[in-house]
Motif scaffolding. Structure first.
Motif, short mmCIF file in Angstrom:
data_model
loop_
_atom_site.label_atom_id
_atom_site.label_comp_id
_atom_site.label_asym_id
_atom_site.label_seq_id
_atom_site.Cartn_x
_atom_site.Cartn_y
_atom_site.Cartn_z
N GLN A 13 -1.93 -2.82 -1.05
CA GLN A 13 -2.87 -3.22 -0.01
C GLN A 13 -3.94 -2.15 0.22
O GLN A 13 -4.17 -1.70 1.35
CB GLN A 13 -2.14 -3.56 1.28
CG GLN A 13 -1.23 -4.76 1.14
CD GLN A 13 -0.57 -5.16 2.44
OE1 GLN A 13 -0.70 -4.52 3.48
NE2 GLN A 13 0.16 -6.27 2.39
N ASP A 14 -4.57 -1.73 -0.83
CA ASP A 14 -5.67 -0.75 -0.81
C ASP A 14 -5.25 0.65 -0.37
O ASP A 14 -6.11 1.50 -0.11
CB ASP A 14 -6.84 -1.24 0.06
CG ASP A 14 -7.46 -2.51 -0.50
OD1 ASP A 14 -7.51 -2.66 -1.73
OD2 ASP A 14 -7.90 -3.35 0.31
N VAL A 15 -3.98 0.94 -0.28
CA VAL A 15 -3.50 2.28 0.02
C VAL A 15 -3.05 2.92 -1.29
O VAL A 15 -2.22 2.36 -2.01
CB VAL A 15 -2.33 2.26 1.03
CG1 VAL A 15 -1.79 3.66 1.26
CG2 VAL A 15 -2.76 1.62 2.35
N ASP A 65 6.66 6.66 -2.40
CA ASP A 65 5.74 7.08 -1.34
C ASP A 65 5.41 5.85 -0.50
O ASP A 65 4.96 4.85 -1.03
CB ASP A 65 4.47 7.65 -1.99
CG ASP A 65 3.39 8.04 -0.99
OD1 ASP A 65 3.69 8.17 0.21
OD2 ASP A 65 2.24 8.22 -1.43
N LEU A 66 5.65 5.94 0.79
CA LEU A 66 5.31 4.83 1.69
C LEU A 66 4.00 5.04 2.44
O LEU A 66 3.34 4.07 2.81
CB LEU A 66 6.42 4.62 2.72
CG LEU A 66 7.73 4.07 2.20
CD1 LEU A 66 8.79 4.08 3.30
CD2 LEU A 66 7.55 2.67 1.65
N LEU A 93 6.56 -3.15 5.49
CA LEU A 93 7.46 -2.16 4.90
C LEU A 93 8.15 -2.72 3.66
O LEU A 93 8.17 -2.09 2.60
CB LEU A 93 8.51 -1.71 5.92
CG LEU A 93 9.62 -0.80 5.39
CD1 LEU A 93 9.06 0.51 4.85
CD2 LEU A 93 10.66 -0.56 6.47
N GLN A 94 8.68 -3.92 3.78
CA GLN A 94 9.40 -4.53 2.66
C GLN A 94 8.48 -4.77 1.47
O GLN A 94 8.86 -4.54 0.32
CB GLN A 94 10.05 -5.83 3.13
CG GLN A 94 11.14 -5.57 4.15
CD GLN A 94 11.45 -6.77 5.02
OE1 GLN A 94 10.83 -7.82 4.91
NE2 GLN A 94 12.42 -6.62 5.91
N ALA A 99 6.66 -2.90 -3.95
CA ALA A 99 5.62 -2.33 -4.82
C ALA A 99 6.16 -1.08 -5.53
O ALA A 99 5.91 -0.87 -6.72
CB ALA A 99 4.37 -1.99 -4.02
N ALA A 100 6.94 -0.27 -4.80
CA ALA A 100 7.54 0.92 -5.41
C ALA A 100 8.56 0.54 -6.47
O ALA A 100 8.62 1.17 -7.54
CB ALA A 100 8.18 1.79 -4.33
N VAL A 101 9.36 -0.48 -6.20
CA VAL A 101 10.34 -0.95 -7.19
C VAL A 101 9.60 -1.42 -8.44
O VAL A 101 9.98 -1.08 -9.56
CB VAL A 101 11.23 -2.06 -6.62
CG1 VAL A 101 12.10 -2.69 -7.71
CG2 VAL A 101 12.11 -1.53 -5.48
N ASP A 102 8.54 -2.18 -8.25
CA ASP A 102 7.77 -2.68 -9.38
C ASP A 102 7.20 -1.55 -10.23
O ASP A 102 7.28 -1.59 -11.46
CB ASP A 102 6.63 -3.60 -8.91
CG ASP A 102 7.12 -4.93 -8.40
OD1 ASP A 102 8.29 -5.31 -8.66
OD2 ASP A 102 6.34 -5.62 -7.71
#
Length: 164
Positions: A13-15, A65-66, A93-94, A99-102
């Motif tokens: 999401q653009d972050v 990284d969140l 959050l989910q 996205a990190a898992v992917d």
């Protein structure tokens, strides 16, 4: 045995986010991966060291990284503010966790069908949420994780194994 590391930049999401990948180059081919979710300050040396420790055991470690590339809270107040945005919007959050898992699954060192996750405190809550949304993980381990349910997963049968 040589532990190799690299940062892995990805976006949600653009972050712009920056994970930390560690693996042992003595092993050839893809290996099981353990994703490490950070505590409320952000991804710091502790999570990166856990990734390296896991690499020394033959896994690939990926410290997610969140908050965003370079974002690390200096004070408890800053950390609480960063965490509260996700506590108030658990679907966000989910989605960020998925996205990190992917991105972990896309790494050439990683066996994309053989992943687990671990986290401490806020990171423990994160990995429990990963299980609650049935992220493609074999299991999760939450170390003194926050146990506040997300409110959007009632009735969901959890597939990953959970250790808390």
């Amino acid at each position: 045995m040589t532990i190799r590391t690299r940062t892995v930049e990805y976006t949600h999401q653009d972050v712009v986010l920056e994970g930390y990948l560690a693996w042992d180059d003595a092993h050839s081919g893809p290996r099981p991966c353990v994703i490490i979710s950070h505590a409320f300050r952000g991804r710091e040396a502790f999570e990166c060291q856990r990734a390296e420790d896991l690499a020394a055991l033959g896994y690939v470690g990926f410290a997610l990284d969140l908050y965003g590339k370079g974002v690390l809270a200096e004070t408890t107040e800053e950390a609480s503010a960063l965490m509260s945005g996700f506590m108030e919007d658990r679907p966000l959050l989910q989605s960020r966790l998925l996205a990190a898992v992917d991105v972990a699954r896309e790494q050439p060192e990683v066996d994309a069908e053989n992943l687990a996750a671990m986290g401490y405190c806020f990171g423990g809550l994160c990995v429990l949420d990963m299980a609650r949304i049935n992220a493609p993980l074999a299991g999760v381990v939450s170390f003194h994780g926050l146990l506040v349910g997300p409110g959007n997963t009632a009735g969901t049968r959890i597939s990953p194994r959970v250790l808390a």
